[in-house]
Design a protein around this motif. Structure first.
Motif, mmCIF file in Angstrom:
data_model
loop_
_atom_site.group_PDB
_atom_site.id
_atom_site.type_symbol
_atom_site.label_atom_id
_atom_site.label_comp_id
_atom_site.label_asym_id
_atom_site.label_seq_id
_atom_site.Cartn_x
_atom_site.Cartn_y
_atom_site.Cartn_z
ATOM 1 N N ASP A 21 0.793 -1.227 0.000
ATOM 2 C CA ASP A 21 0.000 0.000 0.000
ATOM 3 C C ASP A 21 0.829 1.283 0.000
ATOM 4 N N ASP A 22 2.133 1.150 -0.266
ATOM 5 C CA ASP A 22 2.939 2.363 -0.319
ATOM 6 C C ASP A 22 4.069 2.210 -1.334
ATOM 7 N N LYS A 23 4.544 3.331 -1.829
ATOM 8 C CA LYS A 23 5.581 3.345 -2.867
ATOM 9 C C LYS A 23 6.884 2.717 -2.377
ATOM 10 N N GLU A 24 7.236 2.953 -1.112
ATOM 11 C CA GLU A 24 8.479 2.394 -0.583
ATOM 12 C C GLU A 24 8.467 0.865 -0.655
ATOM 13 N N SER A 25 7.373 0.254 -0.245
ATOM 14 C CA SER A 25 7.262 -1.213 -0.316
ATOM 15 C C SER A 25 7.312 -1.696 -1.757
ATOM 16 N N GLU A 26 6.630 -0.994 -2.637
ATOM 17 C CA GLU A 26 6.657 -1.374 -4.050
ATOM 18 C C GLU A 26 8.067 -1.276 -4.619
ATOM 19 N N ASP A 27 8.807 -0.249 -4.219
ATOM 20 C CA ASP A 27 10.187 -0.100 -4.685
ATOM 21 C C ASP A 27 11.094 -1.199 -4.151
ATOM 22 N N ILE A 28 10.839 -1.660 -2.925
ATOM 23 C CA ILE A 28 11.636 -2.744 -2.334
ATOM 24 C C ILE A 28 11.392 -4.049 -3.085
ATOM 25 N N ILE A 29 10.148 -4.345 -3.371
ATOM 26 C CA ILE A 29 9.807 -5.648 -3.943
ATOM 27 C C ILE A 29 10.032 -5.709 -5.462
ATOM 28 N N ARG A 30 10.009 -4.567 -6.131
ATOM 29 C CA ARG A 30 10.086 -4.542 -7.589
ATOM 30 C C ARG A 30 11.261 -5.355 -8.154
ATOM 31 N N PRO A 31 12.515 -5.168 -7.679
ATOM 32 C CA PRO A 31 13.620 -5.958 -8.264
ATOM 33 C C PRO A 31 13.423 -7.466 -8.089
ATOM 34 N N TRP A 32 12.844 -7.871 -6.990
ATOM 35 C CA TRP A 32 12.607 -9.292 -6.741
ATOM 36 C C TRP A 32 11.597 -9.851 -7.747
ATOM 37 N N MET A 33 10.610 -9.058 -8.082
ATOM 38 C CA MET A 33 9.557 -9.523 -8.976
ATOM 39 C C MET A 33 9.967 -9.427 -10.448
ATOM 40 N N GLU A 34 10.815 -8.446 -10.780
ATOM 41 C CA GLU A 34 11.137 -8.201 -12.183
ATOM 42 C C GLU A 34 12.378 -8.937 -12.678
ATOM 43 N N ARG A 35 13.334 -9.200 -11.801
ATOM 44 C CA ARG A 35 14.565 -9.856 -12.256
ATOM 45 C C ARG A 35 14.306 -11.340 -12.480
ATOM 46 N N PRO A 36 14.541 -11.840 -13.685
ATOM 47 C CA PRO A 36 14.249 -13.244 -13.998
ATOM 48 C C PRO A 36 15.090 -14.217 -13.160
ATOM 49 N N ILE A 37 14.556 -15.401 -13.008
ATOM 50 C CA ILE A 37 15.249 -16.491 -12.318
ATOM 51 C C ILE A 37 15.489 -17.599 -13.345
ATOM 52 N N ASP A 38 16.685 -18.163 -13.347
ATOM 53 C CA ASP A 38 17.046 -19.232 -14.271
ATOM 54 C C ASP A 38 16.566 -20.580 -13.714
ATOM 55 N N PHE A 39 15.265 -20.803 -13.841
ATOM 56 C CA PHE A 39 14.682 -22.040 -13.309
ATOM 57 C C PHE A 39 15.268 -23.282 -13.977
ATOM 58 N N ALA A 40 15.588 -23.209 -15.260
ATOM 59 C CA ALA A 40 16.089 -24.385 -15.989
ATOM 60 C C ALA A 40 17.359 -24.933 -15.342
ATOM 61 N N SER A 41 18.267 -24.049 -14.961
ATOM 62 C CA SER A 41 19.510 -24.498 -14.310
ATOM 63 C C SER A 41 19.245 -25.018 -12.905
ATOM 64 N N ILE A 42 18.357 -24.356 -12.182
ATOM 65 C CA ILE A 42 18.048 -24.762 -10.802
ATOM 66 C C ILE A 42 17.374 -26.132 -10.792
ATOM 67 N N LYS A 43 16.458 -26.332 -11.725
ATOM 68 C CA LYS A 43 15.707 -27.591 -11.799
ATOM 69 C C LYS A 43 16.635 -28.800 -11.938
ATOM 70 N N LYS A 44 17.767 -28.625 -12.607
ATOM 71 C CA LYS A 44 18.720 -29.712 -12.812
ATOM 72 C C LYS A 44 19.463 -30.094 -11.527
ATOM 73 N N MET A 45 19.379 -29.267 -10.508
ATOM 74 C CA MET A 45 20.150 -29.483 -9.282
ATOM 75 C C MET A 45 19.563 -30.568 -8.384
ATOM 76 N N SER A 46 18.235 -30.805 -8.487
ATOM 77 C CA SER A 46 17.592 -31.768 -7.594
ATOM 78 C C SER A 46 16.235 -32.171 -8.153
ATOM 79 N N ASP A 47 15.769 -33.331 -7.736
ATOM 80 C CA ASP A 47 14.401 -33.726 -8.056
ATOM 81 C C ASP A 47 13.514 -33.641 -6.814
ATOM 82 N N LYS A 48 14.007 -32.914 -5.802
ATOM 83 C CA LYS A 48 13.262 -32.776 -4.555
ATOM 84 C C LYS A 48 12.999 -31.306 -4.234
#
Length: 189
Positions: free
Chosen positions: A104-131
């Motif tokens: 509900d505030d700009k400061e919180s949105e600014d904190i979370i934005r990089p976490w939500m926008e920066r991609p994650i390389d799931f393909a590489s992570i998925k190869k690390m474990s089947d659990k």
């Protein structure tokens, strides 16, 4: 010896009832268990949190396991990205956020934005474990089920458990224990 590293979410700490309890259970199950206090938890940054994991986990191998709650899940995923090619025992993600509601505030949105926008390389992570197991609650108003479940299904394609009545799995929601997480952890030992 199998190691278990537990990572809290945004605004949390190692003393959150559910995470402290999981830490105790991990030790009872024979894991060398660490419940981390992440730096500057009220203003988390990707770089600071992954660096903290790097400084405290040291290495990833088939005897390394993680439990993350909320933004702690993303921190773990981003740390695992840095360890491509390694093997991992497994991970439990509790309410992993890829879209967050209720800010509900700009400061919180600014904190979370990089976490939500920066991609994650799931393909590489998925190869690390089947659990990899993700646990969501149908009544979570912060990490809503449909979008977030879809991202983790497409990214890791592994087990997803949906419970009800757990909210965002916090003390505020009255959650101190989640039996299904204990069952999963027990299957890792």
């Amino acid at each position: 010896m199998k190691r278990l590293i537990i990572v809290h979410g945004w605004g949390g700490d190692s003393q959150q009832p559910m995470l402290a309890r999981l830490g105790k259970i991990g030790t009872e199950l024979g894991f060398e268990t660490t419940v981390l206090d992440m730096p500057n938890p009220n203003v988390p940054t990707i770089d600071a949190w992954t660096k903290h994991l790097e400084d405290n986990v040291y290495y990833v191998d088939q005897d390394t396991y993680f439990i993350g709650h909320s933004l702690g899940c993303q921190a773990i995923l981003r740390y695992l990205e840095m360890n491509k090619g390694s093997q991992l025992g497994g991970a439990i993600f509790i309410a992993p956020p890829f879209q967050v509601n209720g800010l509900d505030d700009k400061e919180s949105e600014d904190i979370i934005r990089p976490w939500m926008e920066r991609p994650i390389d799931f393909a590489s992570i998925k190869k690390m474990s089947d659990k990899f197991v993700s646990v969501f609650s149908e009544d979570d108003t912060i990490v809503t089920l449909d979008y977030n479940k879809n991202v983790i299904e497409k990214g890791l394609g592994q087990k997803i458990i949906v419970v009800n009545g757990m909210g965002h799995f916090t003390k505020k929601d009255g959650i101190t224990e989640v039996p299904v997480i204990v069952e999963i952890l027990n299957s890792f030992k």
